[in-house]
Design a protein around this motif. Structure first.
Motif, PDB file in Angstrom:
ATOM      1  N   SER A  73      16.754 -14.583  -8.254  1.00 20.96           N
ATOM      2  CA  SER A  73      16.521 -14.612  -9.632  1.00 20.96           C
ATOM      3  C   SER A  73      15.656 -13.417  -9.944  1.00 20.96           C
ATOM      4  O   SER A  73      15.694 -12.846 -11.063  1.00 20.96           O
ATOM      5  CB  SER A  73      15.391 -15.966  -9.802  1.00 20.96           C
ATOM      6  N   ASP A  74      14.419 -13.083  -9.121  1.00 23.82           N
ATOM      7  CA  ASP A  74      13.879 -11.618  -9.598  1.00 23.82           C
ATOM      8  C   ASP A  74      14.892 -10.741  -9.504  1.00 23.82           C
ATOM      9  O   ASP A  74      14.768  -9.722 -10.587  1.00 23.82           O
ATOM     10  CB  ASP A  74      12.876 -11.217  -8.453  1.00 23.82           C
ATOM     11  N   PHE A  75      15.782 -10.442  -8.783  1.00 24.77           N
ATOM     12  CA  PHE A  75      16.820  -9.387  -8.830  1.00 24.77           C
ATOM     13  C   PHE A  75      17.581  -9.462 -10.216  1.00 24.77           C
ATOM     14  O   PHE A  75      17.611  -8.513 -10.751  1.00 24.77           O
ATOM     15  CB  PHE A  75      17.820  -9.220  -7.668  1.00 24.77           C
ATOM     16  N   LEU A 103       5.283   0.282  -7.994  1.00 23.37           N
ATOM     17  CA  LEU A 103       5.057  -0.745  -8.975  1.00 23.37           C
ATOM     18  C   LEU A 103       5.273  -2.361  -8.840  1.00 23.37           C
ATOM     19  O   LEU A 103       4.692  -3.157  -8.912  1.00 23.37           O
ATOM     20  CB  LEU A 103       5.502  -0.485 -10.543  1.00 23.37           C
ATOM     21  N   VAL A 104       6.683  -2.462  -8.101  1.00 26.32           N
ATOM     22  CA  VAL A 104       7.140  -3.652  -7.708  1.00 26.32           C
ATOM     23  C   VAL A 104       6.209  -4.415  -6.731  1.00 26.32           C
ATOM     24  O   VAL A 104       5.733  -5.545  -6.767  1.00 26.32           O
ATOM     25  CB  VAL A 104       8.462  -3.757  -7.293  1.00 26.32           C
ATOM     26  N   TRP A 105       5.876  -3.428  -5.507  1.00 29.88           N
ATOM     27  CA  TRP A 105       4.941  -4.066  -4.653  1.00 29.88           C
ATOM     28  C   TRP A 105       3.511  -4.496  -5.197  1.00 29.88           C
ATOM     29  O   TRP A 105       2.950  -5.284  -4.803  1.00 29.88           O
ATOM     30  CB  TRP A 105       4.721  -2.844  -3.721  1.00 29.88           C
ATOM     31  N   ALA A 140      11.216   8.677  -9.104  1.00 27.26           N
ATOM     32  CA  ALA A 140      11.405   7.522  -9.878  1.00 27.26           C
ATOM     33  C   ALA A 140      11.328   6.359  -9.208  1.00 27.26           C
ATOM     34  O   ALA A 140      10.865   5.260  -9.317  1.00 27.26           O
ATOM     35  CB  ALA A 140      12.410   7.858 -10.967  1.00 27.26           C
ATOM     36  N   MET A 141      12.265   6.452  -8.251  1.00 33.43           N
ATOM     37  CA  MET A 141      12.547   5.230  -7.338  1.00 33.43           C
ATOM     38  C   MET A 141      11.340   4.846  -6.615  1.00 33.43           C
ATOM     39  O   MET A 141      10.929   3.647  -6.437  1.00 33.43           O
ATOM     40  CB  MET A 141      13.713   5.502  -6.324  1.00 33.43           C
ATOM     41  N   GLY A 142      10.502   5.908  -6.124  1.00 31.63           N
ATOM     42  CA  GLY A 142       9.256   5.543  -5.294  1.00 31.63           C
ATOM     43  C   GLY A 142       8.256   4.665  -6.326  1.00 31.63           C
ATOM     44  O   GLY A 142       7.643   3.824  -5.894  1.00 31.63           O
TER      45      GLY A 142
END
Length: 61
Positions: free
Chosen positions: A2-4, A55-57, A48-50
């Motif tokens: 769901s989060d994905f 931020l998700v973490w 950007a990926m990092g």
């Protein structure tokens, strides 16, 4: 899962907003891309990926 799917939906919303609100900026940036060195594009993408992973973490904990 769901989060994905939520993340994917937000990505599509943001992409759609960019194309809807500033199509001239997208075209201008697309014209500039060939002049940017591949190494710089790769580094920008990794940064950007990092930032996104960080931020998700932060949000999840």
């Amino acid at each position: 899962m769901s989060d994905f799917l939520t993340g994917l939906a937000f990505f599509l919303i943001i992409e759609g907003l960019i194309y809807a609100l500033a199509p001239h900026v997208v075209v201008m940036m697309a014209k500039l891309l060939p002049s940017i060195p591949e190494q710089q594009l790769r580094l920008s993408g990794l940064i950007a990926m990092g930032i996104g992973v960080f931020l998700v973490w932060i949000i999840r904990f």
